[in-house]
Scaffold this motif. Structure first.
Motif, short mmCIF file in Angstrom:
data_model
loop_
_atom_site.label_atom_id
_atom_site.label_comp_id
_atom_site.label_asym_id
_atom_site.label_seq_id
_atom_site.Cartn_x
_atom_site.Cartn_y
_atom_site.Cartn_z
N THR A 1 15.94 11.56 -2.92
CA THR A 1 16.09 11.78 -1.48
C THR A 1 15.20 10.79 -0.74
O THR A 1 14.17 10.36 -1.26
CB THR A 1 15.70 13.20 -1.07
N LEU A 2 15.62 10.41 0.45
CA LEU A 2 14.79 9.59 1.34
C LEU A 2 14.55 10.40 2.61
O LEU A 2 15.50 10.75 3.31
CB LEU A 2 15.48 8.27 1.67
N ILE B 1 6.92 8.88 -3.13
CA ILE B 1 6.17 7.66 -2.83
C ILE B 1 6.49 7.22 -1.41
O ILE B 1 7.65 7.21 -0.99
CB ILE B 1 6.46 6.56 -3.87
N THR B 2 5.46 6.86 -0.65
CA THR B 2 5.58 6.44 0.75
C THR B 2 4.93 5.07 0.92
O THR B 2 3.82 4.84 0.42
CB THR B 2 4.86 7.46 1.67
N LEU B 3 5.63 4.15 1.62
CA LEU B 3 5.05 2.85 1.95
C LEU B 3 4.25 3.00 3.24
O LEU B 3 4.77 3.41 4.27
CB LEU B 3 6.14 1.80 2.12
N LEU B 4 2.96 2.64 3.21
CA LEU B 4 2.06 2.96 4.32
C LEU B 4 1.93 1.87 5.36
O LEU B 4 1.58 2.15 6.51
CB LEU B 4 0.67 3.31 3.77
N GLU B 5 2.19 0.60 5.02
CA GLU B 5 1.91 -0.48 5.98
C GLU B 5 3.14 -1.28 6.39
O GLU B 5 3.20 -1.79 7.50
CB GLU B 5 0.84 -1.42 5.41
N ARG C 1 0.86 -1.19 0.00
CA ARG C 1 0.00 0.00 0.00
C ARG C 1 0.89 1.23 0.00
O ARG C 1 1.79 1.36 0.85
CB ARG C 1 -0.92 -0.03 1.22
N VAL C 2 0.64 2.14 -0.94
CA VAL C 2 1.52 3.29 -1.11
C VAL C 2 0.71 4.58 -1.18
O VAL C 2 -0.48 4.58 -1.50
CB VAL C 2 2.35 3.17 -2.42
N ALA C 3 1.39 5.68 -0.84
CA ALA C 3 0.86 7.03 -1.08
C ALA C 3 1.81 7.71 -2.07
O ALA C 3 3.03 7.64 -1.90
CB ALA C 3 0.78 7.82 0.21
N VAL C 4 1.24 8.35 -3.07
CA VAL C 4 2.03 8.99 -4.11
C VAL C 4 1.60 10.44 -4.25
O VAL C 4 0.41 10.76 -4.19
CB VAL C 4 1.86 8.26 -5.47
N GLU C 5 2.60 11.32 -4.41
CA GLU C 5 2.32 12.71 -4.76
C GLU C 5 3.32 13.14 -5.82
O GLU C 5 4.53 13.02 -5.62
CB GLU C 5 2.42 13.64 -3.54
N GLU D 1 15.87 0.45 -0.49
CA GLU D 1 15.10 -0.15 0.61
C GLU D 1 14.47 1.00 1.41
O GLU D 1 15.17 1.89 1.90
CB GLU D 1 16.02 -0.97 1.52
N VAL D 2 13.16 0.99 1.52
CA VAL D 2 12.43 2.10 2.13
C VAL D 2 11.67 1.60 3.35
O VAL D 2 10.80 0.73 3.23
CB VAL D 2 11.47 2.76 1.12
N PRO D 3 11.96 2.13 4.55
CA PRO D 3 11.21 1.74 5.74
C PRO D 3 9.76 2.23 5.66
O PRO D 3 9.45 3.21 4.96
CB PRO D 3 11.95 2.43 6.89
N GLU D 4 8.88 1.56 6.38
CA GLU D 4 7.49 1.99 6.45
C GLU D 4 7.40 3.45 6.92
O GLU D 4 8.09 3.87 7.84
CB GLU D 4 6.72 1.11 7.43
N GLY D 5 6.56 4.23 6.24
CA GLY D 5 6.30 5.61 6.65
C GLY D 5 7.30 6.62 6.14
O GLY D 5 7.07 7.83 6.26
N GLN D 6 8.41 6.16 5.56
CA GLN D 6 9.37 7.11 5.01
C GLN D 6 9.08 7.38 3.53
O GLN D 6 8.48 6.54 2.84
CB GLN D 6 10.81 6.59 5.19
N THR D 7 9.48 8.55 3.06
CA THR D 7 9.11 9.00 1.71
C THR D 7 10.33 9.05 0.81
O THR D 7 11.31 9.74 1.11
CB THR D 7 8.46 10.39 1.77
N LEU D 8 10.24 8.31 -0.29
CA LEU D 8 11.28 8.33 -1.31
C LEU D 8 10.83 9.33 -2.39
O LEU D 8 9.73 9.23 -2.93
CB LEU D 8 11.46 6.94 -1.93
#
Length: 768
Positions: A223-224, A158-162, A135-139, A249-256
C-alpha cells in the motif's frame, strides 16, 4: 559488569539506540515463537554486520555426526541439532538503487526495538541516511501467530523524509542457509522445488539424513499511504531463492508499506505431496483476515495466556519485567498441543545445546506448565518420555545394561542419546531420577494417578532396573556404591558416590516398588499387562530393595553434612567470596583441569536433592547444608539461582532470596553469564516462576492440599500469581503482613497457610 541497555518497563522489552555490538544479543532477547516455530529477531532488510541468523521449526532436526578425537564403545553417533530453517522474513530494500543496510548507513537516529509482551508483537523503528544521501524512516512490526501455528506476519513501512524517489522492495524466501553451530559444516538442507504463483511463492526443501519435508512460503502486497498498489512483481528465481521485486515511485513524506505473510508447512502435520496446497490454504486465511485481523487474534490469544500465567509485582519494575519476559518465552517455546515436541534449553532462540530435550524439562519446567495451563499439557510432557522408553532401553543396552534397564538420554530429539561429551553421556546419569521424580510430582500436584498404570509404571521399572545394575557392592563399606559419575555439578567429573545421584537412585527404587503395590491393588488389568510385558518377578524386586536399603551416602561427622561426593573434603576449600572477580566466569577463564580440582560448584548439587526431597529433611539440616555448599557455588549454570532462591526464602533469608530471584529472572536481560548472543536460557525461566511461587509464596502440595508460607521481599509492595490446581483456579496475592486467596471454583476448598487450615468459599476472597 552486566549489560544494562534494556529499558525497564512492566510490559515491554525495549532497546533504544543502535549499537552494532549489541545486535546479536538483541536478536536473542527479541526472539519470537509460537510453540510450532520460532526465529531470532534478525532484520528483515539486509545487514552486513555481525549477525546470528536463525529460524527454527519445532521437531525438525539434523543428526550432525559426533566429532571426537577417539571413539568409545557406546558413544552416540551424532549430536541432534535443531537447524536453521529456510528463512521467510527477508525483504530486500533499495532507495534510488542504494541498498538499505544499517551497517553501511552514514547516520542512524531514533533506533528503537520493542517486544510488547502483553500483546505478543515485536516492532523495530529508526531513521537512517543511506550512502547516496537518501533519508528514510522505517517501522517494521512482526509476530508469529499463536492462533495459526504455521503462520507469521510482517508489516514493513518505509517513508522518504527529504525528497521523493524510487523504492524497490523485494520480499523473498531463502533456503541457502547455514547453521551457526555445526560439527563438520555439512549441508543440512536439500531444496527440491521453487514455485512462484502471482503474489505467492514457496520453496520445498527437506533435511538430509532425517528427511523432514518442509514448504517455506510467503505472500505479499503493498500500500502507498494506505491505498493498495496492484503492480506485478518482477520475479527472481534461483535454486535456493525466490524473490518478488516491487518498484514504486514514492513522493516525499508518503509511506510505502509491504505486508508479508509467511511460515512453514511440514510433513509432521501434512502429507509430503500436499505441503504446497497446505501452504496456500494458510495464506488464504492470512489474506482473508489481513494483518490487522491477525494482530487482533494475536492480542486475544496472548490475553488468554496472561490471564492464567501472569505474575504481577508492584513496586519493582525490573523484577516485574524479568518475570514477564520469562513467562513470555516459556509460552512461546511450548504450548502443550503436540506430545512429539518438548522444551529445548534455548527454545527457538539459538542453536546451543542442539535444541534438544534435557532433564531440565522434568526437573524445572513441568511445575510451571501444570499450574498455569492444565494437567494435559504436563501429561503430554510425560507421554513424550513414555514414547521414548524403548529407545532408553536401547541406550542402556549400548552401555552394557540388560533385561530392560532404561537409561534416558541426557540429550535427545527422538529418544536416542546424542550428547557428544563423554562425562555427560556416560556419567551424568542422574537425569533418570528427574524423570521418575516428574512422574511423582505430576501425580502429587494433579491427583491424576491414571498416568502411572497407563504409562508411568513401565518407565519407573526401566529406571529402577538401571539403578540396580549401576550400583555395585563395596566389601570395605558393606554397602552399595555408584562409581564414576557426574552429578548436577558439572565442574566435577568421574566422581564416586555423588550424594545426589545415590540418594535419588535409592528414592527411585523405593518409589517404583510403592507404585507396583498400588497398581497391583487398584489396577489389576494394567498390572498383569505390565508384568507380562516387563517380565518382572518378585525375586528381582527383592534384589532392588536390598540395593536401596544398603545404599551408601557419603557424610561428614565433622561438618554434619552429606558430602557432595567421596573426597570433597580433600579439596582446598576456598569460598567463592575470596576469588578474584576477574577470574569469573570460571568456564571462560580457567583450564578444565583447574576447575575439576577446585571445590567450586556450577549449580545446586547436594542442594538439588534438598530441593526435590525437602520433606525428608528438617529445616535445621537444610540450613546446615545451605551454609556449607552455597559459599562454594559460582552459579555458572542458569539452573542454579532458582533453587537457591527457593531455599533462601524457606530459611527466611529474604535479601539473599531476592538477589537470587533477580539473577534468575534477569539472567538474559542483564546477560549475567556473558552468553546471551547464543540464545536465551528457556528452561531456567521456569525456575524463575518457581522462585516466586514456591520460594516467596512457599507453595507446597502436602497430603493432597495446597500449603503456603508466604513471604515478600522488602523491595516489593505486593505480588500475585494464579494456580490451576485440579481444575480449580486460585489467585494468591501477598502484601507485607497479609496474604489473600481468591477461589474460582464451584465448591469450597481448604488450604493450609503457615500451618493453619483455611477454608476458601467459592468466588470469594479470604485474607490471612
Amino acid at each position: 559488569m552486566n549489560q544494562d541497555y534494556i529499558v525497564p518497563d512492566v510490559w515491554s522489552i525495549i532497546e533504544e539506540g543502535f549499537e552494532p555490538s549489541r545486535v546479536k544479543s538483541s536478536e536473542s532477547l527479541f526472539s519470537l515463537g509460537n510453540g510450532a516455530m520460532g526465529q531470532r529477531a534478525n532484520f528483515e532488510e539486509a545487514y552486513s554486520g555481525p549477525t546470528f541468523q536463525g529460524s527454527y521449526i519445532g521437531g525438525v532436526y539434523y543428526p550432525d555426526k559426533t566429532r571426537v578425537g577417539w571413539w568409545k564403545n557406546g558413544y552416540p553417533e551424532y549430536f541432534a541439532k535443531v537447524i536453521n530453517a529456510p528463512s521467510w522474513i527477508g525483504i530486500g530494500v533499495t532507495v534510488d538503487g542504494e541498498a538499505l543496510d544499517l551497517n553501511r548507513c552514514t547516520e542512524i537516529k531514533g533506533y528503537r526495538r520493542e517486544f510488547h509482551m502483553k500483546e505478543g508483537w515485536y516492532r523495530r523503528s529508526f531513521q537512517a541516511r543511506l550512502r547516496n544521501g537518501a533519508r528514510v524512516a522505517v517501522e517494521a512490526t512482526r509476530f508469529l501467530s499463536m492462533a495459526h501455528g504455521e503462520l507469521g506476519a510482517i508489516k514493513y513501512s518505509i517513508t522518504l523524509l527529504e525528497k521523493g524517489g524510487t523504492i524497490a522492495l523485494e520480499p523473498y524466501l531463502d533456503s541457502g542457509i547455514t547453521n551457526e553451530d555445526s560439527n563438520w559444516d555439512d549441508q543440512f538442507w536439500q531444496s527440491t522445488r521453487v514455485v512462484s504463483e502471482g503474489a505467492r511463492a514457496c520453496i520445498e526443501a527437506h533435511t538430509l539424513k532425517t528427511f523432514f519435508h518442509t514448504c517455506t512460503f510467503m505472500e505479499a502486497h503493498l500500500t502507498l499511504d494506505g491505498a493498495e498498489i496492484g503492480n506485478e512483481p518482477e520475479v527472481r528465481e534461483e535454486p535456493t531463492y525466490v524473490g518478488h521485486r516491487y518498484t514504486v515511485e514514492v513522493p516525499e513524506g508518503q509511506t510505502l508499506t509491504l505486508y508479508k505473510y509467511g511460515g512453514y508447512t511440514v510433513d509432521l502435520n501434512h502429507p509430503k505431496e500436499g505441503l504446497m496446497q497446505a501452504a496456500w490454504k494458510v495464506l488464504g486465511t492470512a489474506r482473508k483476515k489481513g494483518f490487522d485481523g491477525l494482530l487482533e487474534e494475536q492480542r486475544q490469544a496472548w490475553a488468554r495466556i496472561w490471564e492464567m500465567s501472569d505474575i504481577t509485582i508492584e513496586g519493582d519494575v525490573k523484577a516485574q519485567q524479568g518475570i514477564r519476559f520469562n513467562i513470555l518465552q516459556l509460552n512461546q517455546t511450548y504450548t502443550g498441543r503436540d506430545s512429539r515436541l518438548n522444551i529445548g534449553p534455548k527454545g527457538f532462540t539459538g542453536e546451543k545445546y542442539g535444541g534438544s530435550t534435557y532433564w531440565d524439562t522434568e526437573a524445572y519446567c513441568i511445575p510451571f506448565y501444570m499450574a498455569t495451563k492444565d494437567q494435559f499439557v504436563a501429561r503430554n510432557l510425560l507421554k513424550y518420555r513414555y514414547n521414548h522408553l524403548e529407545k532408553a532401553i536401547e541406550n542402556a543396552a549400548k552401555l552394557g545394561f540388560s533385561k530392560g534397564a532404561a537409561l534416558y538420554p541426557m540429550v535427545t530429539m527422538n529418544g536416542e542419546e546424542c550428547h557428544n561429551e563423554w562425562e555427560i553421556t556416560f556419567e551424568e546419569i542422574h537425569r533418570n531420577s528427574a524423570i521418575a521424580y516428574a512422574i511423582y510430582n505430576y501425580y502429587r500436584y494433579t491427583g491424576d494417578y491414571t498416568y502411572i498404570p497407563d504409562m508411568g509404571l513401565e518407565v519407573l521399572i526401566g529406571i529402577a532396573r538401571f539403578w540396580y545394575q549401576r550400583a555395585s557392592f563395596s566389601e570395605p563399606k558393606q554397602q552399595y556404591v555408584i562409581l564414576g559419575v557426574t552429578g548436577p555439578n558439572e565442574y566435577e567429573n568421574n566422581v564416586n558416590n555423588n550424594w545426589y545421584t545415590n540418594y535419588s537412585a535409592r528414592w527411585c527404587i523405593r518409589f517404583c516398588l510403592e507404585q507396583l503395590r498400588k497398581v497391583k491393588d487398584g489396577y489389576q488389568e494394567d498390572y498383569r499387562r505390565i508384568i507380562g510385558h516387563t517380565r518382572l518377578t518378585e525375586v528381582e524386586t527383592e534384589k532392588w530393595k536390598k540395593v536401596a536399603d544398603q545404599m551408601y551416602l557419603p557424610y561428614s561427622e565433622e561438618h554434619k553434612v552429606y558430602l557432595q561426593q567421596d573426597g570433597f573434603l580433600d579439596k582446598e576449600l576456598i569460598p567463592v567470596s575470596e576469588l578474584d572477580r576477574t577470574q569469573r566466569p570460571l568456564n571462560q577463564k580457567w583450564s578444565w583441569d583447574r576447575i575439576l580440582r577446585s571445590p567450586y560448584i556450577k549449580q545446586a548439587d547436594t542442594l538439588q536433592g534438598f530441593y526435590f526431597f525437602e520433606e525428608h529433611f528438617t529445616l535445621e539440616e537444610l540450613e546446615r547444608h545451605f551454609d556449607f555448599y552455597e559459599p562454594f557455588t559460582v552459579h555458572e549454570s542458569s539452573l542454579s539461582p532458582c533453587v537457591h532462591s527457593i531455599q533462601a526464602a524457606r530459611l527466611n533469608r529474604m535479601d539473599q532470596a531476592y538477589e537470587f530471584y533477580l539473577r534468575t529472572s534477569r539472567l538474559d536481560l542483564d546477560d549475567y553469564n556473558k552468553e546471551v548472543h547464543e540464545g536465551l536460557h528457556i528452561t531456567s525461566m521456569a525456575g524463575t516462576w518457581m522462585s516466586i511461587v514456591e520460594g516467596f509464596g512457599g507453595l507446597r502440595v502436602i497430603n493432597d492440599k495446597l500449603n503456603f508460607h508466604p513471604r515478600i521481599p522488602k523491595q516489593w509492595k505486593s505480588y500475585s500469581f494464579k494456580l490451576n490446581f485440579r481444575g480449580r483456579i486460585l489467585k494468591v496475592t501477598v502484601t507485607p503482613g497479609k496474604a489473600s486467596f481468591h477461589l474460582d471454583a464451584e465448591e469450597e476448598m481448604s488450604i493450609r497457610v503457615n500451618g493453619n487450615r483455611v477454608v476458601l468459599p467459592p468466588q470469594e476472597t479470604v485474607h490471612v
